[in-house]
Design an enzyme around this catalytic site. Structure first.
Site, PDB file in Angstrom:
ATOM      1  N   ASP A  95       0.796  -1.088  -0.367  1.00 26.15           N
ATOM      2  CA  ASP A  95       0.112  -0.111  -0.537  1.00 26.15           C
ATOM      3  C   ASP A  95       1.088   1.235   0.004  1.00 26.15           C
ATOM      4  OD1 ASP A  95      -1.764  -2.371   0.618  1.00 26.15           O
ATOM      5  OD2 ASP A  95      -2.868  -1.035   1.605  1.00 26.15           O
ATOM      6  N   LYS A 157      -7.461   4.011  -2.370  1.00 30.96           N
ATOM      7  CA  LYS A 157      -7.426   3.390  -1.071  1.00 30.96           C
ATOM      8  C   LYS A 157      -7.970   5.258  -0.896  1.00 30.96           C
ATOM      9  CE  LYS A 157      -4.830   1.723   3.093  1.00 30.96           C
ATOM     10  NZ  LYS A 157      -4.179   1.413   3.622  1.00 30.96           N
ATOM     11  N   LYS A 186     -10.225   0.625  -1.701  1.00 31.69           N
ATOM     12  CA  LYS A 186     -10.490   0.152  -0.250  1.00 31.69           C
ATOM     13  C   LYS A 186     -10.603   1.773   1.002  1.00 31.69           C
ATOM     14  CE  LYS A 186      -6.605  -1.306   2.896  1.00 31.69           C
ATOM     15  NZ  LYS A 186      -4.855  -2.050   3.648  1.00 31.69           N
TER      16      LYS A 186
END
Length: 238
Positions: A95, A157, A186
């Site tokens: 990430d 995200k 996300k």
């Protein structure tokens, strides 16, 4: 009762173990919670990857990590080096934090190049791009989502959980509307209860970043008349 099973909800959760002050025993307690509840993965600090892989062996819980965390301002070369080491240590997902200043400045080509370099370094593993939506207006969130897709990442995200704000339903919907079906969303930061988790999924998220996995899944199990694992707890604020 929510129209989702405990197993399916657990399969959306990346259990966050990212606070910088956490000791090894605290990390281990969180790894055990992830295993007890059968979440999809843990997202750990880079220095904890190898240990997490060993401790979670045989549990079915994947190990992910963060890149350029939490500010996103490290150089692309440094981010690529982080990814390379993370994969060597056993991470299966990364990430990365977008270069927030570049995104706000309109340096779109530089943002895409930064993302693409991380995606390429991941060699087919899932790469997610954290926009840190609390620092962005709607235009920047929408554009950042499109740049994430242009860079080849699998997910866009919302947040690190350390930027003073977290996921909102409105931002998840905005992100979902600005990427194609290949890119997933996300929701991360502030997802601490079942109601919020379900709202994020309903808005278009397919993965949830949270340290409140035991709380969320425990609430769902309680609705079904069950109880959480012995000793399960969640006292963090991510």
């Amino acid at each position: 009762m929510p129209a989702i099973s405990e197993r399916d909800l657990a399969a959306t959760i990346d259990h966050a173990i990212l606070k910088p002050e956490m000791t090894r025993p605290q990390v281990d307690a969180e790894l055990d919670i992830a295993a007890q509840w059968g979440v999809f993965s843990v997202c750990v600090r880079p220095s904890d990857i190898a240990h997490a892989v060993r401790r979670l062996e045989g549990t079915g819980v994947a190990v992910g990590t963060v890149i350029g965390f939490p500010h996103g301002t490290t150089s692309t070369v440094a981010k690529v080096a982080e990814v390379t080491q993370a994969l060597a240590d056993g991470a299966s997902e990364v990430d990365m934090v977008v270069n927030i200043g570049f995104l706000r400045s309109g340096f779109d080509d530089a943002v895409v190049d930064d993302i693409r370099a991380v995606v390429d370094a991941a060699h087919g593993r899932i790469a997610k791009v954290i926009l840190e939506t609390s620092y962005l207006d709607d235009e920047q969130i929408a554009r950042g989502s499109r740049l994430t897709e242009a860079g080849g990442a699998a997910f866009v995200k919302t947040s690190t959980g350390f930027g003073g704000g977290g996921a909102t339903v409105e931002h998840v919907r905005l992100m979902r509307a600005n990427v194609g079906p290949r890119v997933q969303v996300k929701a991360s930061g502030g997802v601490r209860g079942l109601e919020t988790a379900l709202a994020m999924l309903d808005a278009g998220a397919t993965r949830l970043g949270t340290s409140a996995s035991a709380t969320i899944l425990g609430e769902l199990r309680a609705i079904g008349g069950g109880a959480g694992p012995t000793g399960a707890r969640d006292d963090s604020s991510y």
